[in-house]
Design an enzyme around this catalytic site. Structure first.
Site, PDB file in Angstrom:
ATOM      1  N   SER A 140       0.818  -1.358  -0.290  1.00  0.00           N
ATOM      2  CA  SER A 140      -0.016   0.279  -0.093  1.00  0.00           C
ATOM      3  C   SER A 140       1.157   1.423   0.099  1.00  0.00           C
ATOM      4  O   SER A 140       1.761   1.616   0.264  1.00  0.00           O
ATOM      5  CB  SER A 140      -0.963   0.068   1.237  1.00  0.00           C
ATOM      6  OG  SER A 140      -1.573   1.690   1.073  1.00  0.00           O
ATOM      7  N   TYR A 154      -0.838  -1.211  10.286  1.00  0.00           N
ATOM      8  CA  TYR A 154      -1.576  -1.242   8.697  1.00  0.00           C
ATOM      9  C   TYR A 154      -0.391  -0.795   7.817  1.00  0.00           C
ATOM     10  O   TYR A 154       0.604  -1.755   7.026  1.00  0.00           O
ATOM     11  CB  TYR A 154      -2.604  -0.534   8.196  1.00  0.00           C
ATOM     12  CG  TYR A 154      -2.952  -1.012   6.512  1.00  0.00           C
ATOM     13  CD1 TYR A 154      -3.735  -2.118   6.598  1.00  0.00           C
ATOM     14  CD2 TYR A 154      -2.287   0.304   5.976  1.00  0.00           C
ATOM     15  CE1 TYR A 154      -4.378  -2.012   6.097  1.00  0.00           C
ATOM     16  CE2 TYR A 154      -3.026   0.053   4.449  1.00  0.00           C
ATOM     17  CZ  TYR A 154      -3.660  -1.548   4.498  1.00  0.00           C
ATOM     18  OH  TYR A 154      -4.203  -1.413   2.830  1.00  0.00           O
TER      19      TYR A 154
HETATM   20  N1  LIG Z   1      -8.893  -0.555  -1.417  1.00  0.00           N
HETATM   21  C1  LIG Z   1      -7.703   0.051  -1.055  1.00  0.00           C
HETATM   22  O1  LIG Z   1      -7.909   1.334  -1.353  1.00  0.00           O
HETATM   23  C2  LIG Z   1      -6.687  -0.394  -1.163  1.00  0.00           C
HETATM   24  C3  LIG Z   1      -5.257   0.927  -1.029  1.00  0.00           C
HETATM   25  C4  LIG Z   1      -3.974  -0.023  -0.691  1.00  0.00           C
HETATM   26  C5  LIG Z   1      -3.662  -1.106  -0.228  1.00  0.00           C
HETATM   27  N2  LIG Z   1      -4.651  -2.351  -0.927  1.00  0.00           N
HETATM   28  C6  LIG Z   1      -4.718  -3.010  -0.509  1.00  0.00           C
HETATM   29  O2  LIG Z   1      -5.316  -4.799  -1.192  1.00  0.00           O
HETATM   30  C7  LIG Z   1      -5.635  -5.875  -0.707  1.00  0.00           C
HETATM   31  C8  LIG Z   1      -6.744  -6.405  -1.385  1.00  0.00           C
HETATM   32  O3  LIG Z   1      -7.875  -5.331  -0.868  1.00  0.00           O
HETATM   33  P1  LIG Z   1      -9.632  -5.023  -1.165  1.00  0.00           P
HETATM   34  O4  LIG Z   1      -9.316  -3.411  -1.751  1.00  0.00           O
HETATM   35  O5  LIG Z   1      -9.194  -5.961  -2.984  1.00  0.00           O
HETATM   36  O6  LIG Z   1     -10.385  -4.923  -0.128  1.00  0.00           O
HETATM   37  P2  LIG Z   1     -11.188  -5.963  -0.837  1.00  0.00           P
HETATM   38  O7  LIG Z   1     -12.544  -6.146  -2.027  1.00  0.00           O
HETATM   39  O8  LIG Z   1     -12.248  -5.733   0.650  1.00  0.00           O
HETATM   40  O9  LIG Z   1     -10.974  -7.632  -0.696  1.00  0.00           O
HETATM   41  C9  LIG Z   1     -10.199  -8.051   0.281  1.00  0.00           C
HETATM   42  C10 LIG Z   1      -9.701  -9.896   0.243  1.00  0.00           C
HETATM   43  O10 LIG Z   1      -9.334  -9.926   1.371  1.00  0.00           O
HETATM   44  C11 LIG Z   1      -9.874 -11.290   1.851  1.00  0.00           C
HETATM   45  N3  LIG Z   1      -9.586 -11.405   3.400  1.00  0.00           N
HETATM   46  C12 LIG Z   1      -9.884 -10.792   4.162  1.00  0.00           C
HETATM   47  N4  LIG Z   1      -9.882 -11.385   5.145  1.00  0.00           N
HETATM   48  C13 LIG Z   1      -9.075 -12.295   5.131  1.00  0.00           C
HETATM   49  C14 LIG Z   1      -8.894 -14.073   6.316  1.00  0.00           C
HETATM   50  N5  LIG Z   1      -8.977 -13.659   7.235  1.00  0.00           N
HETATM   51  N6  LIG Z   1      -9.081 -15.153   5.332  1.00  0.00           N
HETATM   52  C15 LIG Z   1      -8.682 -14.956   3.940  1.00  0.00           C
HETATM   53  N7  LIG Z   1      -8.965 -14.099   3.174  1.00  0.00           N
HETATM   54  C16 LIG Z   1      -8.976 -12.844   3.506  1.00  0.00           C
HETATM   55  C17 LIG Z   1     -12.022 -11.158   1.684  1.00  0.00           C
HETATM   56  O11 LIG Z   1     -12.455 -11.982   1.917  1.00  0.00           O
HETATM   57  P3  LIG Z   1     -13.155 -12.817   1.966  1.00  0.00           P
HETATM   58  O12 LIG Z   1     -13.647 -11.910   2.787  1.00  0.00           O
HETATM   59  O13 LIG Z   1     -14.358 -13.663   1.670  1.00  0.00           O
HETATM   60  O14 LIG Z   1     -12.218 -14.139   3.436  1.00  0.00           O
HETATM   61  C18 LIG Z   1     -11.474 -10.718   0.297  1.00  0.00           C
HETATM   62  O15 LIG Z   1     -11.412 -11.131  -1.145  1.00  0.00           O
HETATM   63  C19 LIG Z   1      -5.783  -5.508   1.194  1.00  0.00           C
HETATM   64  O16 LIG Z   1      -4.328  -6.331   1.067  1.00  0.00           O
HETATM   65  C20 LIG Z   1      -5.102  -4.460   1.398  1.00  0.00           C
HETATM   66  O17 LIG Z   1      -4.464  -4.009   2.126  1.00  0.00           O
HETATM   67  C21 LIG Z   1      -6.285  -1.526  -1.128  1.00  0.00           C
END
Ligand SMILES: NC(=O)c1ccc[n+]([C@@H]2O[C@H](COP(=O)([O-])OP(=O)(O)OC[C@H]3O[C@@H](n4cnc5c(N)ncnc54)[C@H](OP(=O)(O)O)[C@@H]3O)[C@@H](O)[C@H]2O)c1
Length: 269
Positions: A140, A154
């Site tokens: 991130s 985080y």
């Molecule tokens: N969106 C942003 O603004 C942003 C910015 C910077 C970095 N990121 C990073 O991008 C990555 C993906 O996030 P996203 O934005 O796509 O969020 P998201 O739409 O909420 O997706 C998160 C994914 O992580 C899975 N997950 C969460 N807890 C888990 C667990 N205990 N075991 C297995 N899977 C788990 C969820 O699946 P289930 O709930 O089905 O388990 C879901 O598939 C993350 O690492 C986040 O920190 C996001």
């Protein structure tokens, strides 16, 4: 099996689901994991039909320390090895270090840091044997910026993933594994379910729209970066500008900026 396989964690939503679509569109088989099996199965059905590839779904909770080994054993049981690994699963843990339980903090470290490292460690020997491998760690922009109040670990785990990716990529090259690349992908605000899950959607909706990116270019730039062997990629011009700012601003100024802005997207109650 002729097609390469990409294992994607957190594939049931957001950036992970987009990785599944893009690797499938490139003609790769995919192994999708997350906790919500029905979401994984629906996505697998969609991309198998559209791209004529094979999509394996494995429901796992990465908070369970046994999950990484079990995941790879399940794949091995199906006769498959991992050619690309996308460590993407993640979430934000609202509140402060004071207000949250150690159980929740430990699970957070397990899902966002330990599991990605263990998966990478377990797939690397096979990649070295076959002379090919791609590892993308979804970090991130927060890993660049100063730490701030709320969502305490985080920034720490994301900074750790950035440094780990740089080191591992350098090690692969130093050891002569020229076609094994590791990249930290550092998105800024991205339209996914992330801010719904951590309860900050109402606040983050007030952020200017130009600060946000859809998942499609974020993922595309991540795949392009790992293929050319770039250890860290910050997708998008706005995010690149912010990453540069964190480097050139004097540290006290950078901290003050994050302190004032962090209130807009981090919950401390
Ligand atoms: N969106 C942003 O603004 C942003 C910015 C910077 C970095 N990121 C990073 O991008 C990555 C993906 O996030 P996203 O934005 O796509 O969020 P998201 O739409 O909420 O997706 C998160 C994914 O992580 C899975 N997950 C969460 N807890 C888990 C667990 N205990 N075991 C297995 N899977 C788990 C969820 O699946 P289930 O709930 O089905 O388990 C879901 O598939 C993350 O690492 C986040 O920190 C996001």
């Amino acid at each position: 099996m002729d097609r390469r396989l990409c294992l994607i964690t957190g594939a049931s939503a957001g950036i992970g689901a987009e990785f599944a679509r893009q690797y499938a569109a490139l003609g790769w088989d995919v192994a999708l994991t997350a906790r919500r099996a029905e979401r994984l199965d629906a996505l697998a059905g969609e991309i198998q039909e559209k791209y004529k590839i094979s999509a394996i779904t494995i429901a796992e909770d990465l908070a369970d320390p046994a999950a990484p080994a079990r995941l790879l054993a399940t794949l091995a049981g199906k006769g498959r090895h991992v050619d690309a690994l996308v460590n993407n699963a993640g979430y934000g843990l609202p509140g402060t270090f004071f207000s949250t339980s150690w159980k929740d903090q430990a699970a957070f470290i397990q899902v966002l840091y330990t599991a990605p490292l263990e998966l990478a460690h377990r797939v690397l020997p096979g990649m070295a044997e076959r002379g090919y491998g791609r590892i993308i760690n979804v970090a991130s922009l927060a890993g660049y910026a100063a730490g701030s109040a709320g969502h305490t670990l985080y920034a720490s785990v994301k900074a750790g993933l950035i440094k780990f990716s740089e080191s591992l990529n350098a090690e692969c090259q130093a050891l002569g594994h020229a076609d094994i690349h590791c990249t930290a992908l550092c998105p800024g605000f991205t339209w996914t379910e992330f801010h719904d899950v951590n309860g900050t959607r109402e606040d983050t909706n007030k952020m200017p729209k130009w600060m946000w990116m859809p998942a499609e270019p974020v993922v595309r730039q991540g795949i392009e970066a790992v293929n050319r062997g770039q250890p860290v990629i910050v997708p998008g011009l706005v995010n690149k500008g912010m990453a540069t700012l964190t480097r050139i601003l004097p540290e006290p100024l950078g901290r003050a900026m994050v302190r004032s802005q962090g209130k807009r997207f981090r919950r401390i109650e």
